[in-house]
Design an enzyme around this catalytic site. Sequence first.
Site, PDB file in Angstrom:
ATOM      1  N   LEU A 244      -2.744   4.795  -0.506  1.00 45.51           N
ATOM      2  CA  LEU A 244      -3.936   4.729  -0.042  1.00 45.51           C
ATOM      3  C   LEU A 244      -4.210   3.233   0.067  1.00 45.51           C
ATOM      4  CD1 LEU A 244      -6.722   5.464  -0.781  1.00 45.51           C
ATOM      5  CD2 LEU A 244      -6.892   5.545  -3.080  1.00 45.51           C
ATOM      6  N   HIS A 245      -4.742   2.887   1.063  1.00 47.72           N
ATOM      7  CA  HIS A 245      -4.168   0.698   2.014  1.00 47.72           C
ATOM      8  C   HIS A 245      -5.356   0.801   1.395  1.00 47.72           C
ATOM      9  CE1 HIS A 245      -1.243   3.262   3.842  1.00 47.72           C
ATOM     10  NE2 HIS A 245      -1.869   3.757   4.169  1.00 47.72           N
ATOM     11  N   GLY A 246      -6.985   0.488   1.533  1.00 52.26           N
ATOM     12  CA  GLY A 246      -8.107   0.348   2.014  1.00 52.26           C
ATOM     13  C   GLY A 246      -8.169  -0.344  -0.004  1.00 52.26           C
TER      14      GLY A 246
ATOM     15  N   THR B  86       1.002  -1.263   0.074  1.00 53.61           N
ATOM     16  CA  THR B  86       0.612   0.019   0.196  1.00 53.61           C
ATOM     17  C   THR B  86       0.835   1.399   0.061  1.00 53.61           C
ATOM     18  OG1 THR B  86      -0.814   0.261   2.398  1.00 53.61           O
ATOM     19  CG2 THR B  86      -1.825  -1.413   1.844  1.00 53.61           C
TER      20      THR B  86
ATOM     21  N   CYS C 244      -7.167  -1.046  -1.962  1.00 57.57           N
ATOM     22  CA  CYS C 244      -6.076  -2.197  -2.400  1.00 57.57           C
ATOM     23  C   CYS C 244      -6.478  -3.638  -2.668  1.00 57.57           C
ATOM     24  CB  CYS C 244      -4.366  -2.592  -1.480  1.00 57.57           C
ATOM     25  SG  CYS C 244      -3.348  -1.030  -2.473  1.00 57.57           S
TER      26      CYS C 244
END
Length: 312
Positions: A240-242, A194, A244
Site C-alpha cells: 500500500l504505497h500512497g 512501501t 506512506c
Amino acid sequence: MKRKLIILTDPGQDQAAAILMILGRPDAFEVLGLVATAGNIHLEHTLDNCLKLMELAGRPDIPVFAGCRQPLMRPLVIADHVHGPTGLDGPDLPKPAIRAQEKHGVDFIVDTIRAHPDAVTICSLSPLTNLAMALRKAPDIAGGIVEVVAMLGAYFEVGNITPSAEFNCYVDPEAADIVLRAGIRTTLLPLDVTHKMLSTPARLDAMRALGNRCGIATAEMLEFSQTFDLGKYGWEGAPLHGPCVPAFMLAPQIFSGRQVNVSVELAGRLTLGMTVADWWQITDLPRNTFWVRDGDAAAYYALLLEALGNLP
Ligand code: RIB
C-alpha cells in the site's frame, strides 16, 4: 501546527487511500488543493477520480485542478493493468457533480506557493510532472516550498514497472530529476518501505468493518487493485504505497531512513528512471533526500484506520 498541503496525484486506489487518510486528519492537514496528474491513467480519469474522492469524503469545497496531459519529455505510460480502465475501479462511485477549477494545475502550484511562502508542503503521490513544470515556469518558488514528501523511487527493492525503476519516477524521470536538483527539502517514500506495508485480508477487513462509506470504499478499491500485485509478488497482501506519504508526515517516528544523495538515471537503456540512492555516501554529491527505507506496518495501518474512521 497544521500542514498546508498541495496534493499531486493520479488516483489510483492506493492514492485514494492516501487522500482519504489526509482528509480524515483535519487536525493535522489543511488541503489547499489537488493537482491531477497523468500517470496511472489518462488525465481525464485522474481528474474525475479526484472529484469523485472529494465527494466521497464530503469535501466538495476542496479545489481540484487539472495538470499536464503528458510527462515533460516522453509519451505517457499508464498502469491500467493494475488500477483498471478508470484508474479507480472497485467501488461504483457516482459521476461527480462538482467540477474542476479553470486554472491550470501548474499555475495553481506557482500562485499558491507565492501566496503562502514558507508555508506549503508538496504531498506527491504521482509522477512529478506538474511540480517540475511549476519550477521551470517560476524558479523562485523553490525557495518558498517547505518540503516535498513524495512516494517515488526504489533502490534496495528494485523496480516495479521495469526491473530497475519505480512507476512514479519512470513515467517522468526528467521531472523527478528537476525536483531533486531544486534544493528543496525532500523526503522520499520508495518501494523499499512501501513494500513492507502489505494490505493483508485482516487489514482490508478492518477497513470494511469501520462501516462508513469511506472505509468500505477503500476496502473495495484495494481489493480490486491488489489482484495484480498478489499475482506478481505472491505475498500475503499487496503493498500500500500512497498512504506512506501522509503517515510519514503524521508520525515520522514509525519510519527510518537516511539523508543521502538520490540521482535519477535519464539515459540508461535498462535503467531509465532508476533512483540511485548513495546509501553508503560514497560520492560527494549533495545529500538532497531523506530516503525512507523501513517502517512499522502495524502502526501505519493503525494511523490509516483511525483517519478513515473520521470520515463519512
Ligand atoms: O510505484 C507505486 C506508485 O505507482 C503508486 O503511486 C501507484 O499509485 C502507482 O502510481
